[in-house]
Design a protein around this motif. Sequence first.
Motif, mmCIF file in Angstrom:
data_model
loop_
_atom_site.group_PDB
_atom_site.id
_atom_site.type_symbol
_atom_site.label_atom_id
_atom_site.label_comp_id
_atom_site.label_asym_id
_atom_site.label_seq_id
_atom_site.Cartn_x
_atom_site.Cartn_y
_atom_site.Cartn_z
ATOM 1 N N TYR A 134 4.624 4.072 -3.031
ATOM 2 C CA TYR A 134 3.521 4.725 -3.748
ATOM 3 C C TYR A 134 3.851 4.984 -5.215
ATOM 4 O O TYR A 134 3.032 4.754 -6.097
ATOM 5 C CB TYR A 134 3.173 6.047 -3.059
ATOM 6 N N ARG A 150 -2.461 6.843 -11.407
ATOM 7 C CA ARG A 150 -3.130 7.232 -10.174
ATOM 8 C C ARG A 150 -4.296 8.186 -10.465
ATOM 9 O O ARG A 150 -4.248 8.967 -11.426
ATOM 10 C CB ARG A 150 -2.139 7.930 -9.240
ATOM 11 N N GLY A 176 -3.046 3.465 -1.715
ATOM 12 C CA GLY A 176 -3.665 4.580 -2.417
ATOM 13 C C GLY A 176 -5.168 4.465 -2.367
ATOM 14 O O GLY A 176 -5.721 3.379 -2.535
ATOM 15 N N MET A 209 1.504 5.277 5.511
ATOM 16 C CA MET A 209 2.223 6.291 4.739
ATOM 17 C C MET A 209 2.719 7.429 5.620
ATOM 18 O O MET A 209 3.815 7.952 5.411
ATOM 19 C CB MET A 209 1.316 6.844 3.635
#
Length: 367
Positions: free
Chosen positions: A222, A288, A235, A198
């Motif tokens: 993401y 998330r 994640g 990332m």
Amino acid sequence: MAALNIENVWKKYGNVIALRDVNLDIRDGEFVVLVGPSGCGKSTLLSIIAGLEDTSHGTLTLGEIDVTDLSPKDRNIALVFQSYALYPTMTVRQNITFGMENRKVPKAEQDKAVADVAKLLQIEPLLDRKPGQLSGGQRQRVAMGRALVRDPQLFLFDEPLSNLDAKLRVEMRTEMKKLHKRLGQTIVYVTHDQVEAMTLSDRIVVINDGVVQQFADPDTIYQKPANMFVAGFMGSPSMNFIDVEVTGRARAITAVHRGDGADIDFPFGATREELAPYIGKTITLGVRPEHFRPAGEAGLTLTVNVDVVEPTGPDTMVVFSVAGKSLVGVLNAKFRPEEDDDVTLSLSLDEACFFDTEGVRIRGLAE
């Protein structure tokens, strides 16, 4: 520098398929990271690009040249290994110039190249030391310096930071990002660390079981994962998945989780019209952990029972149960409930994802 095109690449070992129909178009000067679980095929793909492995099918083009059948030495590619692969009996200077000596590069050019990369990588004081006298980070810089003096069209990195401690890895990530910005070289970088992927990449290739799952920029990977594998892999903690039944009608849609003794209604109204074709069907809602917030903030209000509390310093990770479903939230550090407490949380649904029965993300109408 050069662009790299990988077209219809397969790799088979007998009946085992290591790579299946890989197609990637890597732009000139781009930093691309290959990421995936152990055994997914990312290192095999890197070896094929380097010429250390042959393809079973497909072609590779570097710049304007088809390099599919070229030997490694003819590809003008530099590979930096996980183990650094430095010669222990040679000094740093000798390690850097070893390849140039084999290519009969004039001594004056060697000296200039060493001086330039030593200054760039800040290893000037280390040139007369041997690898055994260097730290892990310093050895990595030397390995990079040895690659840089070749002035290749393409750099390949095979998990170069995996042997470093956590603090040094963060420092080296920063240095690699600065280096790429200064040089503008095309880089293909393999890692199993999603944080590296990332933070370093212009674009990420997520691979699983030899198949490219998604090739996109970090924000897209993401926020709009192609499927449940990408959503769950990218994640930490990973995305929460909740089975829901889509109810209501177009422009008045609710997703309902049928729990143990209680249901959870997720009202979307007219905000998720792409769900209209799924009314009456069961799909998967993905949220998330950071989308959970302390009570009082905007979002869906949920009363949950706390199972585990894990302070991490800047955040508090909380595992909790609601309607028989175990979920994970990442909240601010000041939020410290007691285990087995009932607490109220808010859940923001603005960035929620939905996946069909095949695990493919249901795209919004504007996409």
